[in-house]
Motif scaffolding. Sequence first.
Motif, PDB file in Angstrom:
ATOM      1  N   GLN A 333      -3.732  -7.254   2.760  1.00  6.29           N
ATOM      2  CA  GLN A 333      -2.666  -6.738   4.030  1.00  6.29           C
ATOM      3  C   GLN A 333      -2.609  -5.402   4.343  1.00  6.29           C
ATOM      4  N   SER A 334      -3.467  -4.698   3.492  1.00  4.99           N
ATOM      5  CA  SER A 334      -3.368  -3.460   4.189  1.00  4.99           C
ATOM      6  C   SER A 334      -4.708  -3.138   4.843  1.00  4.99           C
ATOM      7  N   PHE A 335      -6.177  -3.730   4.060  1.00  4.17           N
ATOM      8  CA  PHE A 335      -7.023  -4.171   4.792  1.00  4.17           C
ATOM      9  C   PHE A 335      -6.492  -4.904   6.367  1.00  4.17           C
ATOM     10  N   MET A 336      -6.392  -6.057   6.521  1.00  2.00           N
ATOM     11  CA  MET A 336      -5.798  -6.107   7.831  1.00  2.00           C
ATOM     12  C   MET A 336      -4.744  -5.091   8.825  1.00  2.00           C
ATOM     13  N   SER A 337      -4.059  -4.761   8.221  1.00  2.00           N
ATOM     14  CA  SER A 337      -3.397  -3.831   8.544  1.00  2.00           C
ATOM     15  C   SER A 337      -4.103  -3.107  10.071  1.00  2.00           C
ATOM     16  N   GLU A 338      -5.226  -1.853   8.942  1.00  2.00           N
ATOM     17  CA  GLU A 338      -6.203  -1.387  10.475  1.00  2.00           C
ATOM     18  C   GLU A 338      -7.363  -1.796  10.675  1.00  2.00           C
ATOM     19  N   MET A 339      -7.358  -3.265  10.290  1.00  2.00           N
ATOM     20  CA  MET A 339      -8.941  -4.707  11.443  1.00  2.00           C
ATOM     21  C   MET A 339      -8.396  -5.334  12.101  1.00  2.00           C
ATOM     22  N   TYR A 340      -6.674  -5.751  12.575  1.00  2.00           N
ATOM     23  CA  TYR A 340      -6.354  -6.710  13.415  1.00  2.00           C
ATOM     24  C   TYR A 340      -6.883  -5.770  15.095  1.00  2.00           C
ATOM     25  N   ARG A 341      -6.154  -5.158  15.202  1.00  2.00           N
ATOM     26  CA  ARG A 341      -6.471  -4.089  16.733  1.00  2.00           C
ATOM     27  C   ARG A 341      -7.880  -4.386  16.747  1.00  2.00           C
ATOM     28  N   GLU A 360      -8.385 -15.332  -0.227  1.00  2.00           N
ATOM     29  CA  GLU A 360      -8.436 -13.761   0.375  1.00  2.00           C
ATOM     30  C   GLU A 360      -8.713 -14.481   2.332  1.00  2.00           C
ATOM     31  N   MET A 361      -8.662 -15.352   2.507  1.00  2.00           N
ATOM     32  CA  MET A 361      -9.420 -15.142   3.833  1.00  2.00           C
ATOM     33  C   MET A 361      -8.095 -15.516   4.856  1.00  2.00           C
ATOM     34  N   GLY A 362      -7.598 -16.796   3.024  1.00  2.00           N
ATOM     35  CA  GLY A 362      -5.661 -17.309   3.383  1.00  2.00           C
ATOM     36  C   GLY A 362      -4.767 -15.853   4.178  1.00  2.00           C
ATOM     37  N   TYR A 363      -4.816 -14.712   3.195  1.00  2.00           N
ATOM     38  CA  TYR A 363      -4.053 -13.520   3.252  1.00  2.00           C
ATOM     39  C   TYR A 363      -4.282 -12.684   4.162  1.00  2.00           C
ATOM     40  N   LEU A 364      -5.694 -12.655   4.887  1.00  2.00           N
ATOM     41  CA  LEU A 364      -6.005 -11.904   5.799  1.00  2.00           C
ATOM     42  C   LEU A 364      -5.410 -12.189   6.993  1.00  2.00           C
ATOM     43  N   PHE A 365      -5.531 -14.403   7.000  1.00  2.00           N
ATOM     44  CA  PHE A 365      -5.654 -14.350   8.410  1.00  2.00           C
ATOM     45  C   PHE A 365      -3.858 -14.441   8.350  1.00  2.00           C
ATOM     46  N   GLY A 366      -2.875 -14.445   7.431  1.00  2.00           N
ATOM     47  CA  GLY A 366      -1.445 -14.133   7.680  1.00  2.00           C
ATOM     48  C   GLY A 366      -0.712 -13.063   7.971  1.00  2.00           C
TER      49      GLY A 366
END
Length: 637
Positions: A333-341, A360-366
């Motif tokens: 969740q912390s990783f994707m908070s920066e990457m999503y943009r 991991e992909m499930g958590y990232l996509f969520g």
Amino acid sequence: MLLPTSGVGMNSAMDDMNLIQQTQRHHLVVREIGEEIDLEIGAGEDDPSFGNATLIGAPMRESSVEEHGESKQTGMISQLPNDAQDMSKTQQGKRRKKVVKRWREEWADTYKWAYVDMKDGTPRIFCSVCREYGRKHRRNPYGNEGSRNMQMSALEEHNNSLLHKEALRLQMASKDKIVVDKPVYVKVAMSKTAGSILEATLKRDPHEVEFIQAVQEAVQALERVIAKNSRYINIMERLLEPERMIVFRVSWVDDRGETCVNRGFRVQFNQSMGPCRGGIRFHPSMNLSVAKFLGFEQTLKNALSPYKLGGAAGGSDFDPKGKSDNEIMRFCQSFMSEMYRYLGPDKDLPSEEMGVGTREMGYLFGQYRRLAGHFQGSFTGPRIFWSGSSLRPEATGYGLVFFAQLMLADMNKELKGLRCVVSGSGKIAMHVLEKLIAYGALPISVSDSRGYLVDEDGFDYMKISFLRDIKAQQRSLRDYSKTYARSKYYDEAKPWSERCDVAFACASQNEIDQSDAINLVNSGCRILVEGSNMPCTPEAVQILRKASVLIAPAMAAGAGGVVAGELELNHECSLMHWSPEDFESKLQEAMKQTYQRAMKAATDFGYQKESPEALVHGAVISAFLTIAQAMTDQGSI
């Protein structure tokens, strides 16, 4: 690595230019098995007893005039009084000693923990574990020759060896010195125009070892293309600079409530062919060099596939091993908070890679869905019930086997009955085992970071299910041998010495080094299929080519994941699902197209179909020409 006899004699008065040329020649030229290597070692740095020890299998040879002179001088010294002998030895110690040994197949394992590199203008013998130079690792009573029934593991043998102890001593003595390993480009190996491309990369990114290795392999493959049209030099230089490199901090909280910090990466390498596709890797070795190397390889792989896609790669130095589900979720969740943009269906869509699976992909996509505010299903590789295809996890592994079958078909052979060695034990390796069994082959091995498992009876579907249970419970592959008596697990070893017809490298980059390549050749391997990106060191590639071992490059053989991802996304839009049979048929057709494109490009530029270089160079040429055309059409952007 082996040194050419003509390029090792070092003179303290040699000028800088000659020294650079000697160093450059050392790093790439690999001698034939059985040829001599000459090393000059500083006084007192070789074991006195080693020079007189007889090595098993080393043939006798006539000594040179220089050696006769030395032996005559030694005989004279022995007749002197003790004080005179000591003084003579001191005088002898001031000059360099010459050690000449033969590299032989039968004792290649002796050098398992040693390699040769340049240090202060002199070739030194280095420890491949602690990366420091010291005394030659040689045979001892504990079985350094690779005996599997001795009382010590290979790593323990190394730690007790003269080489390691001397290396540690030297390391402590020079701990105030910082020595940076730099890959050295060899001018004599390629044309001046091709060489200028790599020189520019070395000047810009001298410490990115993995990336420079990938660039060197690509530039060598493109020599004939560049020689035909010099305008490709500028295009290649532009291609080698990523469009976008994102490096960021990832802060997360572990189960003890402590804040941990990791580093995240995303390299969007090239989008001239379309939106980026590429994996996310979670592994402690992850850095910007690895991210660039993976992004570059993915760019070529996507361009070679039947789809119009750009290339990207990324990840973090976070290690998911030993972490709880909650810790992994918080990190993702912390990783994707920066990457999503930087992500989106028309920008960049990530997929699974090493250390990143369905969980991991499930958590990232969520987290992406929550931050982006929409459900686009734009990540490849998640669970079946919210993705398009039903065979996405199997695609890469199945594609490797389909590609091997295409190669064998051109040789009027088939996989049925062939003995196959597989490295790795992740999802790719397991699906390779499955499809090999379906084709009637005999897969006999898997491996992990601690060693490898071999089953002489071969794996079947029940055994694969048992292996999956072991991996799911994070147990050692050693537990398999407790159930199946005909199997054996070897610590700190690789499966490449096992007798085989076809090998599948599905573990990690540079998993096959020079000694592993020699073992593969001696084991009878005729085809090596690359399941991981860049699994062979440059020295290993040279040995395999000299032995006429055909190599299926990862950018062609590993295209199954790209194919599955695109089919998956296309059918999410129409809310349809592929049946396993339909999906496999589509995958086979796409792999066939990829194989034919690579072979056509190779023959167009003069490579014989049966040449061990044909597929490797043809894949790079076809991918590059596709990208070059798109970049030319779009102008200087």
